[in-house]
Design a protein around this motif. Structure first.
Motif, mmCIF file in Angstrom:
data_model
loop_
_atom_site.group_PDB
_atom_site.id
_atom_site.type_symbol
_atom_site.label_atom_id
_atom_site.label_comp_id
_atom_site.label_asym_id
_atom_site.label_seq_id
_atom_site.Cartn_x
_atom_site.Cartn_y
_atom_site.Cartn_z
ATOM 1 N N TYR A 59 13.567 4.128 0.310
ATOM 2 C CA TYR A 59 13.190 4.714 -0.777
ATOM 3 C C TYR A 59 12.097 6.167 0.209
ATOM 4 O O TYR A 59 11.535 5.705 1.520
ATOM 5 C CB TYR A 59 12.262 4.343 -0.955
ATOM 6 N N GLN A 60 12.150 7.440 -0.350
ATOM 7 C CA GLN A 60 11.174 8.383 0.673
ATOM 8 C C GLN A 60 9.849 7.287 -0.387
ATOM 9 O O GLN A 60 8.747 7.053 -1.578
ATOM 10 C CB GLN A 60 10.997 9.053 -0.488
ATOM 11 N N VAL A 61 8.894 7.620 1.956
ATOM 12 C CA VAL A 61 7.065 7.441 1.425
ATOM 13 C C VAL A 61 7.178 8.794 1.506
ATOM 14 O O VAL A 61 6.680 9.334 1.815
ATOM 15 C CB VAL A 61 7.014 6.779 2.742
ATOM 16 N N LYS A 62 5.595 8.469 0.271
ATOM 17 C CA LYS A 62 5.048 9.302 0.134
ATOM 18 C C LYS A 62 3.501 9.615 0.340
ATOM 19 O O LYS A 62 2.787 10.791 0.312
ATOM 20 C CB LYS A 62 4.361 9.810 -1.605
ATOM 21 N N ASN A 63 3.346 7.997 0.812
ATOM 22 C CA ASN A 63 1.760 8.750 1.349
ATOM 23 C C ASN A 63 2.343 8.103 2.926
ATOM 24 O O ASN A 63 0.783 7.048 3.768
ATOM 25 C CB ASN A 63 0.986 7.838 0.300
ATOM 26 N N GLY A 82 0.559 -1.263 0.281
ATOM 27 C CA GLY A 82 0.159 -0.087 -0.205
ATOM 28 C C GLY A 82 1.136 1.147 0.040
ATOM 29 O O GLY A 82 0.227 2.204 0.153
ATOM 30 N N TRP A 83 1.997 0.797 0.196
ATOM 31 C CA TRP A 83 3.115 2.581 -0.046
ATOM 32 C C TRP A 83 3.102 2.514 -1.224
ATOM 33 O O TRP A 83 3.628 1.839 -1.997
ATOM 34 C CB TRP A 83 4.618 2.035 0.350
ATOM 35 N N LEU A 84 3.492 4.051 -1.181
ATOM 36 C CA LEU A 84 3.629 5.290 -2.622
ATOM 37 C C LEU A 84 4.681 5.764 -2.480
ATOM 38 O O LEU A 84 5.129 6.198 -1.688
ATOM 39 C CB LEU A 84 2.761 6.183 -3.388
ATOM 40 N N VAL A 85 5.894 5.227 -3.253
ATOM 41 C CA VAL A 85 7.578 4.617 -2.963
ATOM 42 C C VAL A 85 7.886 5.979 -3.861
ATOM 43 O O VAL A 85 7.684 6.251 -5.341
ATOM 44 C CB VAL A 85 8.131 4.489 -2.576
ATOM 45 N N LEU A 118 1.491 12.543 8.181
ATOM 46 C CA LEU A 118 2.714 13.025 7.885
ATOM 47 C C LEU A 118 2.751 12.727 5.968
ATOM 48 O O LEU A 118 2.802 11.854 5.077
ATOM 49 C CB LEU A 118 3.897 12.136 8.764
ATOM 50 N N GLN A 119 3.870 13.656 5.922
ATOM 51 C CA GLN A 119 4.263 14.231 4.142
ATOM 52 C C GLN A 119 5.799 13.854 4.071
ATOM 53 O O GLN A 119 5.846 13.535 2.825
ATOM 54 C CB GLN A 119 3.432 15.441 3.778
ATOM 55 N N GLU A 120 6.698 14.251 5.296
ATOM 56 C CA GLU A 120 8.032 14.401 4.918
ATOM 57 C C GLU A 120 8.541 13.260 6.036
ATOM 58 O O GLU A 120 7.890 13.209 7.263
ATOM 59 C CB GLU A 120 8.695 15.801 4.811
ATOM 60 N N HIS A 121 10.059 12.931 5.451
ATOM 61 C CA HIS A 121 10.989 12.287 6.555
ATOM 62 C C HIS A 121 10.647 10.752 6.983
ATOM 63 O O HIS A 121 11.185 10.913 7.936
ATOM 64 C CB HIS A 121 11.714 13.163 7.126
ATOM 65 N N ILE A 122 9.736 10.593 5.384
ATOM 66 C CA ILE A 122 9.270 9.009 6.273
ATOM 67 C C ILE A 122 9.796 8.089 5.034
ATOM 68 O O ILE A 122 9.891 8.823 4.153
ATOM 69 C CB ILE A 122 7.580 9.181 5.766
ATOM 70 N N TRP A 123 10.514 7.648 5.270
ATOM 71 C CA TRP A 123 11.242 6.285 4.577
ATOM 72 C C TRP A 123 10.733 4.707 4.660
ATOM 73 O O TRP A 123 10.572 4.140 5.491
ATOM 74 C CB TRP A 123 12.705 6.624 4.351
ATOM 75 N N ALA A 124 11.122 3.931 3.825
ATOM 76 C CA ALA A 124 10.836 2.787 2.886
ATOM 77 C C ALA A 124 12.503 1.871 3.786
ATOM 78 O O ALA A 124 13.336 2.437 2.195
ATOM 79 C CB ALA A 124 10.327 2.073 2.839
#
Length: 167
Positions: free
Chosen positions: A118-122, A68-71, A126-132
């Motif tokens: 990878y940067q997570v977009k969704n 379910g992640w958008l990266v 939270l919108q920023e500084h989330i990583w996978a």
């Protein structure tokens, strides 16, 4: 033509009706439980992507999207990580997180793996500084997590959260 009559006591009739209702309820609940278990197993099979045969960014992104992640299409970083020969207590929490997801890093002790971030977009709320991050060894994903690198931060498994951080 014959007519047969029988006197029925109200108490026996009530007990019989209650037993009939209970029997139907138990059978219905059993059928519902079986269907719920089958549905849960089917959902688990659908939600468990195949971690093998991972060859490129497209495969890694597709793996994360299956949760379910958008990266981002390309990793923000790629690092070589040496999995320790022995794990001390500082790894307990991380190993437990990986184990909950079905990954066993201990079988890769002493191996060098690649970590793709990878940067997570969704991420909800939270919108920023989330990583996978995905740990890959010989075209197989052997571990992974979603994490926040700002403020108090957090680390969680790859499963998309049902609740947001703000809730």
């Amino acid at each position: 033509m014959f007519i047969i009559t029988k006197k029925v006591h109200r108490g026996r009739l009530a007990v019989s009706a209650i037993l009939l209702v209970l029997t139907i309820a138990v059978l219905g609940a059993g059928l519902g439980l079986t269907q719920n278990i089958q549905a849960a197993e089917a959902a688990a099979q659908l939600q468990q992507p195949d971690p093998t045969g991972i060859k490129n960014d497209q495969d890694r992104v597709a793996y994360l999207e299956s949760f379910g992640w958008l990266v981002a299409d390309e990793p923000a970083s790629v690092e070589e990580i040496l999995i320790p020969e022995t794990f001390d207590a500082s790894y307990d929490e991380y190993l437990a997180l990986q184990s909950e997801q079905g990954f066993d890093l201990t079988q890769y002790s002493g191996k060098t793996v690649k970590r793709y971030t990878y940067q997570v977009k969704n991420y909800p709320g939270l919108q920023e500084h989330i990583w996978a991050s995905l740990l890959v060894y010989q075209k197989t994903i052997i571990g992974g997590e979603i994490y926040c690198s700002q403020g108090d931060g957090f680390t969680q498994g790859l499963e998309y959260p049902m609740k947001t951080v703000e809730e």
